[in-house]
Motif scaffolding. Sequence first.
Motif, PDB file in Angstrom:
ATOM      1  N   TRP A 219       0.871  -1.183   0.072  1.00 44.07           N
ATOM      2  CA  TRP A 219       0.070  -0.168   0.200  1.00 44.07           C
ATOM      3  C   TRP A 219       0.788   1.177  -0.047  1.00 44.07           C
ATOM      4  O   TRP A 219       0.413   2.094  -0.737  1.00 44.07           O
ATOM      5  N   LEU A 220       1.938   1.240   0.700  1.00 40.34           N
ATOM      6  CA  LEU A 220       2.803   2.321   0.874  1.00 40.34           C
ATOM      7  C   LEU A 220       3.323   2.577  -0.421  1.00 40.34           C
ATOM      8  O   LEU A 220       3.515   3.725  -0.797  1.00 40.34           O
ATOM      9  N   GLY A 221       3.704   1.572  -1.130  1.00 38.76           N
ATOM     10  CA  GLY A 221       4.574   1.673  -2.476  1.00 38.76           C
ATOM     11  C   GLY A 221       3.623   2.364  -3.525  1.00 38.76           C
ATOM     12  O   GLY A 221       3.929   3.214  -4.160  1.00 38.76           O
ATOM     13  N   PHE A 222       2.534   1.971  -3.512  1.00 37.69           N
ATOM     14  CA  PHE A 222       1.475   2.436  -4.577  1.00 37.69           C
ATOM     15  C   PHE A 222       1.149   3.791  -4.337  1.00 37.69           C
ATOM     16  O   PHE A 222       1.099   4.781  -4.883  1.00 37.69           O
ATOM     17  N   LEU A 223       0.750   4.101  -3.008  1.00 41.75           N
ATOM     18  CA  LEU A 223       0.501   5.508  -2.604  1.00 41.75           C
ATOM     19  C   LEU A 223       1.931   6.640  -2.745  1.00 41.75           C
ATOM     20  O   LEU A 223       1.431   7.744  -3.221  1.00 41.75           O
ATOM     21  N   GLY A 224       2.854   6.067  -2.473  1.00 43.36           N
ATOM     22  CA  GLY A 224       4.118   6.917  -2.910  1.00 43.36           C
ATOM     23  C   GLY A 224       4.164   6.986  -4.306  1.00 43.36           C
ATOM     24  O   GLY A 224       4.656   8.223  -4.704  1.00 43.36           O
ATOM     25  N   ALA A 225       4.016   6.262  -4.939  1.00 44.37           N
ATOM     26  CA  ALA A 225       4.019   6.330  -6.426  1.00 44.37           C
ATOM     27  C   ALA A 225       3.073   7.208  -7.209  1.00 44.37           C
ATOM     28  O   ALA A 225       3.521   7.987  -7.816  1.00 44.37           O
ATOM     29  N   ALA A 226       1.849   7.114  -6.165  1.00 48.34           N
ATOM     30  CA  ALA A 226       0.932   8.304  -7.093  1.00 48.34           C
ATOM     31  C   ALA A 226       1.157   9.688  -6.511  1.00 48.34           C
ATOM     32  O   ALA A 226       1.207  10.552  -7.304  1.00 48.34           O
ATOM     33  N   ILE A 227       2.007   9.728  -5.365  1.00 51.02           N
ATOM     34  CA  ILE A 227       2.154  11.009  -4.739  1.00 51.02           C
ATOM     35  C   ILE A 227       3.423  11.619  -5.790  1.00 51.02           C
ATOM     36  O   ILE A 227       3.413  12.870  -6.123  1.00 51.02           O
ATOM     37  N   ALA A 228       4.288  10.580  -5.939  1.00 51.13           N
ATOM     38  CA  ALA A 228       5.555  11.135  -6.776  1.00 51.13           C
ATOM     39  C   ALA A 228       4.953  11.227  -8.227  1.00 51.13           C
ATOM     40  O   ALA A 228       5.604  12.465  -8.729  1.00 51.13           O
ATOM     41  N   THR A 229       4.157  10.625  -8.650  1.00 53.70           N
ATOM     42  CA  THR A 229       3.470  10.906 -10.145  1.00 53.70           C
ATOM     43  C   THR A 229       2.749  12.655 -10.124  1.00 53.70           C
ATOM     44  O   THR A 229       3.133  13.420 -10.978  1.00 53.70           O
TER      45      THR A 229
ATOM     46  N   ALA B 275      -1.805   5.258 -20.257  1.00 55.19           N
ATOM     47  CA  ALA B 275      -2.476   3.915 -20.973  1.00 55.19           C
ATOM     48  C   ALA B 275      -1.866   2.548 -20.424  1.00 55.19           C
ATOM     49  O   ALA B 275      -2.563   1.678 -19.990  1.00 55.19           O
ATOM     50  N   ILE B 276      -0.499   2.746 -20.025  1.00 55.33           N
ATOM     51  CA  ILE B 276       0.120   1.361 -19.355  1.00 55.33           C
ATOM     52  C   ILE B 276      -0.335   1.336 -18.147  1.00 55.33           C
ATOM     53  O   ILE B 276      -0.819   0.092 -17.844  1.00 55.33           O
ATOM     54  N   CYS B 277      -0.615   2.181 -17.322  1.00 56.27           N
ATOM     55  CA  CYS B 277      -1.063   1.983 -16.046  1.00 56.27           C
ATOM     56  C   CYS B 277      -2.754   1.538 -16.013  1.00 56.27           C
ATOM     57  O   CYS B 277      -3.130   0.866 -15.034  1.00 56.27           O
ATOM     58  N   PHE B 278      -3.470   1.911 -16.907  1.00 54.85           N
ATOM     59  CA  PHE B 278      -4.745   1.453 -17.123  1.00 54.85           C
ATOM     60  C   PHE B 278      -4.877   0.107 -17.428  1.00 54.85           C
ATOM     61  O   PHE B 278      -5.466  -0.549 -16.978  1.00 54.85           O
ATOM     62  N   LEU B 279      -4.047  -0.322 -18.341  1.00 55.47           N
ATOM     63  CA  LEU B 279      -3.817  -1.898 -18.783  1.00 55.47           C
ATOM     64  C   LEU B 279      -3.438  -2.459 -17.431  1.00 55.47           C
ATOM     65  O   LEU B 279      -4.070  -3.633 -17.230  1.00 55.47           O
ATOM     66  N   LEU B 280      -2.440  -2.047 -16.507  1.00 53.79           N
ATOM     67  CA  LEU B 280      -1.958  -2.763 -15.513  1.00 53.79           C
ATOM     68  C   LEU B 280      -3.395  -2.959 -14.622  1.00 53.79           C
ATOM     69  O   LEU B 280      -3.338  -3.713 -13.675  1.00 53.79           O
ATOM     70  N   ALA B 281      -3.986  -1.668 -14.372  1.00 55.39           N
ATOM     71  CA  ALA B 281      -5.051  -1.714 -13.442  1.00 55.39           C
ATOM     72  C   ALA B 281      -6.144  -2.639 -13.776  1.00 55.39           C
ATOM     73  O   ALA B 281      -6.717  -3.310 -13.025  1.00 55.39           O
ATOM     74  N   GLU B 282      -6.326  -2.635 -15.201  1.00 59.03           N
ATOM     75  CA  GLU B 282      -7.465  -3.557 -15.610  1.00 59.03           C
ATOM     76  C   GLU B 282      -6.933  -5.025 -15.144  1.00 59.03           C
ATOM     77  O   GLU B 282      -7.824  -5.912 -14.763  1.00 59.03           O
TER      78      GLU B 282
ATOM     79  N   GLY C   9      -4.285   1.542  -7.062  1.00 59.76           N
ATOM     80  CA  GLY C   9      -2.792   2.222  -6.858  1.00 59.76           C
ATOM     81  C   GLY C   9      -2.571   2.574  -8.502  1.00 59.76           C
ATOM     82  O   GLY C   9      -2.271   3.747  -8.896  1.00 59.76           O
ATOM     83  N   PHE C  10      -2.985   1.478  -9.569  1.00 57.86           N
ATOM     84  CA  PHE C  10      -2.585   1.726 -10.834  1.00 57.86           C
ATOM     85  C   PHE C  10      -3.851   2.888 -11.395  1.00 57.86           C
ATOM     86  O   PHE C  10      -3.564   3.645 -12.353  1.00 57.86           O
ATOM     87  N   GLY C  11      -5.039   2.821 -10.579  1.00 61.05           N
ATOM     88  CA  GLY C  11      -5.869   3.926 -11.080  1.00 61.05           C
ATOM     89  C   GLY C  11      -5.489   5.247 -10.833  1.00 61.05           C
ATOM     90  O   GLY C  11      -5.834   5.984 -11.410  1.00 61.05           O
ATOM     91  N   LEU C  12      -5.223   5.435  -9.533  1.00 61.46           N
ATOM     92  CA  LEU C  12      -4.608   6.704  -9.058  1.00 61.46           C
ATOM     93  C   LEU C  12      -3.387   7.222  -9.955  1.00 61.46           C
ATOM     94  O   LEU C  12      -3.424   8.386 -10.307  1.00 61.46           O
ATOM     95  N   LEU C  13      -2.659   6.202 -10.393  1.00 58.46           N
ATOM     96  CA  LEU C  13      -1.473   6.626 -11.224  1.00 58.46           C
ATOM     97  C   LEU C  13      -2.117   7.198 -12.628  1.00 58.46           C
ATOM     98  O   LEU C  13      -1.449   8.118 -13.190  1.00 58.46           O
ATOM     99  N   VAL C  14      -3.131   6.485 -12.977  1.00 57.53           N
ATOM    100  CA  VAL C  14      -3.765   6.913 -14.435  1.00 57.53           C
ATOM    101  C   VAL C  14      -4.154   8.335 -14.168  1.00 57.53           C
ATOM    102  O   VAL C  14      -4.037   9.211 -15.011  1.00 57.53           O
ATOM    103  N   VAL C  15      -5.031   8.579 -13.213  1.00 57.01           N
ATOM    104  CA  VAL C  15      -5.465   9.800 -12.905  1.00 57.01           C
ATOM    105  C   VAL C  15      -4.369  10.991 -12.805  1.00 57.01           C
ATOM    106  O   VAL C  15      -4.624  12.073 -13.376  1.00 57.01           O
ATOM    107  N   HIS C  16      -3.327  10.812 -12.132  1.00 60.53           N
ATOM    108  CA  HIS C  16      -2.003  11.790 -12.068  1.00 60.53           C
ATOM    109  C   HIS C  16      -1.402  11.909 -13.275  1.00 60.53           C
ATOM    110  O   HIS C  16      -1.271  12.945 -13.779  1.00 60.53           O
ATOM    111  N   PHE C  17      -1.161  10.763 -13.997  1.00 56.00           N
ATOM    112  CA  PHE C  17      -0.717  10.988 -15.293  1.00 56.00           C
ATOM    113  C   PHE C  17      -1.573  11.843 -16.332  1.00 56.00           C
ATOM    114  O   PHE C  17      -1.041  12.665 -17.085  1.00 56.00           O
ATOM    115  N   VAL C  18      -2.893  11.670 -16.274  1.00 57.22           N
ATOM    116  CA  VAL C  18      -3.635  12.372 -17.362  1.00 57.22           C
ATOM    117  C   VAL C  18      -3.698  13.823 -16.896  1.00 57.22           C
ATOM    118  O   VAL C  18      -3.988  14.408 -17.727  1.00 57.22           O
TER     119      VAL C  18
END
Length: 165
Positions: free
Chosen positions: A57-67, A100-107, A139-148
């Motif tokens: 959980w920390l890893g994904f939240l940290g990645a979202a904040i970094a993005t 797009a890659i994060c969306f595929l990974l979230a799926e 986490g991958f969904g959060l990354l999608v939102v931040h990248f977009v």
Amino acid sequence: MRVLRDIDKVLTRVEGYLLITLLSVMVFMAFLQVVLRNLFSSGILWADIVLRHLLLWLGFLGAAIATSENRHINIDALRRFLSPRLQSAVGVLTDLFAAAICFLLAEAAWRFVKGEISDNTMVFGDIPSWYAQMIIPIGFGLLVVHFVIRALLRIPAVMGRETAE
């Protein structure tokens, strides 16, 4: 664009609070484990499993904040030689590609979690494993939102209207 910045700021703040809370729980639980093992030759049976999942959980939240803060890992050796406008255009393309890659990974992660739900696997005791694993598609969904959001915020700089962040 201001609305996007505000959404990004609020989302990042919530992620930060959640990250701090989970990290505090992890530190306390790890400390408690050390004390229990060294002083009482026992420990909490499920603590190590919980700590491993909290680390995920920390890893994904940290990645979202970094993005969100545009501090994720990127290779920009060639981009440094481009004009500011081209740098922004390349930034938009790379952010959209990463989204797009994060969306595929979230799926794919969602399919994995659905499999865990149907298999009815438990992480410990009567707690289903998918509770802990939901952070993967989230986490991958959060990354999608931040990248977009990052890509959309760069578009005015591509058009020559303002500088990119």
